[in-house]
Every structure is written in structure tokens, then in C-alpha cells.
Motif scaffolding. Structure first.
Motif, mmCIF file in Angstrom:
data_model
loop_
_atom_site.group_PDB
_atom_site.id
_atom_site.type_symbol
_atom_site.label_atom_id
_atom_site.label_comp_id
_atom_site.label_asym_id
_atom_site.label_seq_id
_atom_site.Cartn_x
_atom_site.Cartn_y
_atom_site.Cartn_z
ATOM 1 N N GLU A 161 17.645 -8.694 29.967
ATOM 2 C CA GLU A 161 15.967 -9.263 29.404
ATOM 3 C C GLU A 161 15.541 -8.463 30.194
ATOM 4 O O GLU A 161 13.819 -8.067 29.365
ATOM 5 N N ARG A 162 15.574 -8.548 31.452
ATOM 6 C CA ARG A 162 13.699 -7.608 32.280
ATOM 7 C C ARG A 162 13.593 -6.163 31.714
ATOM 8 O O ARG A 162 12.731 -5.842 31.727
ATOM 9 N N ARG A 187 11.616 -6.793 29.025
ATOM 10 C CA ARG A 187 10.561 -7.246 29.131
ATOM 11 C C ARG A 187 9.506 -5.656 29.691
ATOM 12 O O ARG A 187 8.332 -5.602 29.203
ATOM 13 N N GLU A 206 9.059 -8.761 22.986
ATOM 14 C CA GLU A 206 10.402 -8.106 23.217
ATOM 15 C C GLU A 206 10.809 -8.038 21.980
ATOM 16 O O GLU A 206 11.715 -6.885 22.463
ATOM 17 N N THR A 259 12.707 -4.969 21.629
ATOM 18 C CA THR A 259 13.837 -4.375 21.705
ATOM 19 C C THR A 259 14.653 -2.968 20.620
ATOM 20 O O THR A 259 15.338 -2.118 20.538
#
Length: 131
Positions: free
Chosen positions: A72-73, A76, A87, A91
Motif C-alpha cells: 500500500e505504501r 503511495r 493511488e 497502481t
């Protein structure tokens, strides 16, 4: 067997549906710089040997990571490095680049790479691992 730059970038551009080559290049540079900060040792060297020279250098000379980023980071961080990215678009960029990286790496090396990374990276590589 090292691949040539256009052989790597063409599928990135296609999978990312980038209108211009420079968009694919930018995504590849950012994603590989962030990935290189999280891989060490033989796996990073082996992966670099399978990439075009200009991208191998990015992977091998990353900005040092203070700590491993969760998947997840990582998304980001990618969004922060690509101008105008969210984001969701980050992705997309990551998937375009890392799916080509996974193809270049092959199954055996990908398995070892994923062991080095925090959980969740298998999906970023479009390479889901069994639970």
C-alpha cells in the motif's frame, strides 16, 4: 540474457496504455527505483541482469529505503513520485511495469523476489501467490 530497452518498454507502454513512450519510461524509472530499494543480494542482481542496461542501473542504484514499504505504501510512494498520479493511477503504472518485470524474471526468480518483499506485492506484480 539482457533484453534491449525497447523490448522491455514496448509491453510496458502497451499494458499501461500510454499514448507516448515517455510516459512508459517515466513509470518504469519510478517503479524500478522504488523496487530496487527493497530488493537485496542475488535476487536484485539476477533481476537486473534480465533487464535492459539503463533500467538495470536504476534497479541497482536506488534511493536507500529507511524501511520496507508495505504494498500500500509502495503505491503511495509511486503516486508521490509521478506528477499528477493518484493511488489508482499509480497502481496502474506499477502493474504495467511490474508485470513486464515478472515476465523477464521468470517463475523461479519471482518466487525468491516475493519472499523478500512484504505481503501484497504479488498482486502488484500481477503474480498472486497461493495463501
Amino acid at each position: 540474457m539482457t533484453m534491449r530497452g525497447e523490448v522491455f518498454l514496448a509491453p510496458v507502454q502497451e499494458r499501461g496504455e500510454y499514448d507516448i513512450r515517455q510516459e512508459a519510461e517515466r513509470a518504469a524509472r519510478v517503479v524500478l527505483a522504488l523496487l530496487g530499494a527493497h530488493l537485496v543480494g542475488a535476487e536484485r542482481a539476477e533481476l537486473a541482469a534480465r533487464l535492459p542496461e539503463e533500467y538495470a542501473r536504476i534497479l541497482l542504484n536506488p534511493l536507500p529505503a529507511v524501511e520496507p514499504l508495505s504494498a500500500e505504501r509502495f503505491v503511495r510512494a509511486t503516486a508521490a513520485w509521478i506528477e499528477g498520479a493518484t493511488e489508482d493511477t499509480a497502481t496502474w503504472h506499477i502493474g504495467a511495469v511490474l508485470s513486464v518485470v515478472a515476465d523477464a524474471a521468470g517463475e523461479e526468480l519471482m518466487s525468491r523476489i516475493l519472499l523478500q518483499l512484504p505481503p501484497g506485492y504479488d498482486f502488484l506484480f500481477s503474480h498472486p501467490q497461493p495463501a
